[in-house]
Design a protein around this motif. Structure first.
Motif, PDB file in Angstrom:
ATOM      1  N   PHE A 259       0.840  -1.206   0.000  1.00  0.00           N
ATOM      2  CA  PHE A 259       0.000   0.000   0.000  1.00  0.00           C
ATOM      3  C   PHE A 259       0.874   1.254   0.000  1.00  0.00           C
ATOM      4  CE2 PHE A 259      -2.138   3.283   2.614  1.00  0.00           C
ATOM      5  CZ  PHE A 259      -3.225   3.547   1.781  1.00  0.00           C
ATOM      6  N   ILE A 260       1.907   1.253   0.839  1.00  0.00           N
ATOM      7  CA  ILE A 260       2.824   2.393   0.926  1.00  0.00           C
ATOM      8  C   ILE A 260       3.572   2.599  -0.388  1.00  0.00           C
ATOM      9  CG2 ILE A 260       4.991   3.161   2.031  1.00  0.00           C
ATOM     10  CD1 ILE A 260       3.903   1.938   4.640  1.00  0.00           C
ATOM     11  N   ALA A 261       3.933   1.501  -1.062  1.00  0.00           N
ATOM     12  CA  ALA A 261       4.710   1.576  -2.307  1.00  0.00           C
ATOM     13  C   ALA A 261       3.888   2.057  -3.496  1.00  0.00           C
ATOM     14  CB  ALA A 261       5.322   0.215  -2.619  1.00  0.00           C
ATOM     15  N   SER A 262       2.580   2.066  -3.359  1.00  0.00           N
ATOM     16  CA  SER A 262       1.724   2.485  -4.471  1.00  0.00           C
ATOM     17  C   SER A 262       2.042   3.918  -4.890  1.00  0.00           C
ATOM     18  CB  SER A 262       0.258   2.380  -4.058  1.00  0.00           C
ATOM     19  OG  SER A 262      -0.565   3.020  -5.014  1.00  0.00           O
ATOM     20  N   PRO A 263       2.183   4.155  -6.195  1.00  0.00           N
ATOM     21  CA  PRO A 263       2.473   5.520  -6.673  1.00  0.00           C
ATOM     22  C   PRO A 263       1.413   6.535  -6.289  1.00  0.00           C
ATOM     23  CG  PRO A 263       2.832   3.901  -8.413  1.00  0.00           C
ATOM     24  CD  PRO A 263       2.155   3.177  -7.294  1.00  0.00           C
ATOM     25  N   SER A 264       0.216   6.059  -5.972  1.00  0.00           N
ATOM     26  CA  SER A 264      -0.870   6.974  -5.628  1.00  0.00           C
ATOM     27  C   SER A 264      -0.793   7.465  -4.184  1.00  0.00           C
ATOM     28  CB  SER A 264      -2.220   6.287  -5.850  1.00  0.00           C
ATOM     29  OG  SER A 264      -2.377   5.181  -4.969  1.00  0.00           O
ATOM     30  N   GLN A 265       0.088   6.851  -3.380  1.00  0.00           N
ATOM     31  CA  GLN A 265       0.195   7.214  -1.973  1.00  0.00           C
ATOM     32  C   GLN A 265       1.459   8.041  -1.713  1.00  0.00           C
ATOM     33  OE1 GLN A 265      -2.244   6.561   0.190  1.00  0.00           O
ATOM     34  NE2 GLN A 265      -3.351   5.530  -1.467  1.00  0.00           N
ATOM     35  N   ASN A 266       1.300   9.144  -1.008  1.00  0.00           N
ATOM     36  CA  ASN A 266       2.466   9.947  -0.621  1.00  0.00           C
ATOM     37  C   ASN A 266       3.081   9.341   0.646  1.00  0.00           C
ATOM     38  OD1 ASN A 266       4.427  11.911  -0.401  1.00  0.00           O
ATOM     39  ND2 ASN A 266       3.075  13.392   0.599  1.00  0.00           N
ATOM     40  N   MET A 267       3.649   8.168   0.473  1.00  0.00           N
ATOM     41  CA  MET A 267       4.241   7.416   1.583  1.00  0.00           C
ATOM     42  C   MET A 267       5.507   6.733   1.097  1.00  0.00           C
ATOM     43  SD  MET A 267       0.841   5.574   3.179  1.00  0.00           S
ATOM     44  CE  MET A 267      -0.603   6.530   3.630  1.00  0.00           C
ATOM     45  N   GLU A 268       6.335   6.327   2.041  1.00  0.00           N
ATOM     46  CA  GLU A 268       7.552   5.594   1.709  1.00  0.00           C
ATOM     47  C   GLU A 268       8.002   4.805   2.931  1.00  0.00           C
ATOM     48  OE1 GLU A 268       9.121   4.034  -0.316  1.00  0.00           O
ATOM     49  OE2 GLU A 268      10.515   5.356  -1.389  1.00  0.00           O
ATOM     50  N   ALA A 269       8.604   3.653   2.690  1.00  0.00           N
ATOM     51  CA  ALA A 269       9.198   2.862   3.768  1.00  0.00           C
ATOM     52  C   ALA A 269      10.715   3.038   3.700  1.00  0.00           C
ATOM     53  CB  ALA A 269       8.811   1.393   3.621  1.00  0.00           C
ATOM     54  N   VAL A 270      11.268   3.678   4.716  1.00  0.00           N
ATOM     55  CA  VAL A 270      12.708   3.937   4.777  1.00  0.00           C
ATOM     56  C   VAL A 270      13.335   2.982   5.785  1.00  0.00           C
ATOM     57  CG1 VAL A 270      14.466   5.634   5.419  1.00  0.00           C
ATOM     58  CG2 VAL A 270      12.457   6.356   4.124  1.00  0.00           C
ATOM     59  N   VAL A 271      14.408   2.320   5.375  1.00  0.00           N
ATOM     60  CA  VAL A 271      15.088   1.377   6.258  1.00  0.00           C
ATOM     61  C   VAL A 271      16.041   2.124   7.183  1.00  0.00           C
ATOM     62  CG1 VAL A 271      16.631  -0.617   6.379  1.00  0.00           C
ATOM     63  CG2 VAL A 271      14.920  -0.468   4.548  1.00  0.00           C
TER      64      VAL A 271
END
Length: 394
Positions: free
Chosen positions: A70-82
């Protein structure tokens, strides 16, 4: 980490740091439920959350993958940072200063994040090379003793601090405190250029830049260094040497509790009840750094005063990012920039939960403010160096 689910946002950062110390990677879910952390499900981590009063939710592996998709979806202003490694933290602060005199040391202690205290001798001996992250205490790098002269020149603490600063400068081989503080500021500058992360609050922000810009120029009046200032020293200021600020006018009057026109304290007409600043929204996928630094459970944060309360917008360099601002008053509160291989963040004000902190005021009890948005911004910066660096495209 949203407003409804988390009962102690500040200690949640401590649990995350503790997990990193165990050589365990963490995912920071930018803009997902207030900037939540995805940790491995381990009994010791659950127990640590419970002991520290941190709210958490256990999700299955399939649910975790669903969240990440869900976070990786281009439509979402989200990102998973390690987040990979717990950064080693230094707080620049003189010995003998009470920890509650500084918001950063208070919140690090409350969140149970370890740090070490360093000061001028350590810095001049290249001690900064041992650390990933540096906080500048509310220091005056110009050698004017915080411009406290008018109100406190007869106070025993002021007299003692001045004597101690002069003795330290002589011990380190400098004739004046201003010269010694400039040498320290230049060492810190080189630390950042070499890849360090610097965070500063209140007067450490503008006095740092002013000191760099006034190299070779005497801007101190006789009560500070024993001799007069250079004639027309304003015209000799070199803004090319600064990190964040430009075109500012220095305050020449030693009886005025102000360094320059950078600070907005005397230009404000905002009642405390309506004093808020808004956090900017950035693209988490394309601008992960400012997105990390702005993670919060609210976009509107209570304002708070300090010797340097906030920054005049017109005197901020164009390559510096404004991350928090009060638009109605034309002021920036929270700014960030790149210098060489490193980064710096300047945060105006003294204590996010003490609106007008004064000399001698009692300390803030963070047990009363475990969800403080203003303190969260400090802790965002603490975890920032732990983020995995993406390779640049060539």
């Amino acid at each position: 980490m949203d407003v409804e689910s988390q009962q102690n946002h500040l200690k949640a950062y401590g649990v995350t740091y503790w997990t990193l110390e165990k050589q365990t990677k963490v995912k920071w879910l930018l803009n997902y439920k207030g900037g939540s952390f995805l940790l491995p499900d381990a009994e010791e981590i659950r127990r640590e959350c419970t002991i520290r009063g941190v709210s958490f939710e256990v999700v299955s592996s399939s649910k975790a993958e669903e969240i990440l998709d869900f976070i990786a979806s281009p439509s979402q202003n989200m990102e998973a940072v390690v987040l990979e490694k717990a950064p080693k933290i230094a707080v620049y602060s003189p010995s003998g200063l009470q920890p509650w005199d500084d918001a950063v040391t208070m919140v690090l202690t409350y969140a149970e994040i370890p740090y070490e205290t360093i000061y001028d001798e350590d810095v001049l001996n290249d001690g900064l090379l041992l650390y990933d992250w540096l906080h500048l205490h509310h220091e005056d790098f110009t050698g004017q003793y915080g411009k406290f002269y008018r109100a406190y020149k007869s106070a025993s603490w002021y007299i003692n601090e001045k004597k101690e600063a002069e003795a330290l400068a002589l011990k380190l081989g400098y004739d004046k405190v201003s010269q010694e503080k400039l040498a320290v500021a230049k060492k810190i500058r080189d630390y950042v250029i070499g890849g360090g992360f610097m965070f500063a609050m209140c007067s450490a922000t503008d006095s740092f830049d002013i000191a760099l810009s006034a190299e070779g120029v005497d801007i101190c009046e006789p009560m500070f260094d024993g001799d007069g200032s250079d004639p027309n020293y304003q015209g000799k200021i070199d803004y090319n040497r600064t990190f964040a600020f430009k075109d500012y006018l220095l305050e020449r009057n030693p009886n005025v509790y102000e360094f320059s026109s950078i600070d907005m304290t005397s230009k404000r007409s905002i009642p405390p009840t309506t004093d808020y600043f808004s956090l900017m929204e950035f693209s988490a996928k394309w601008d992960p750094i400012p997105s990390m630094l702005c993670q919060n459970h609210t976009a509107l944060v209570k304002g708070f005063m300090g010797q340097t309360t906030s920054f005049t917008r017109d005197e901020i360099k164009s390559n510096v990012l404004v991350m928090g601002e009060n638009k109605t008053n034309g002021e920036a509160k929270y700014i960030h920039g790149i210098k060489g291989k490193g980064f710096f963040t300047f945060y105006g004000g003294h204590d996010p939960e003490d609106y007008t902190h004064k000399v001698g005021d009692p300390k803030t009890e963070l047990d009363l403010h475990p969800t403080s948005p203003g303190y969260r911004l400090i802790l965002n910066n603490v975890l920032f160096p732990a983020a995995k660096k993406k390779k640049q495209k060539t």
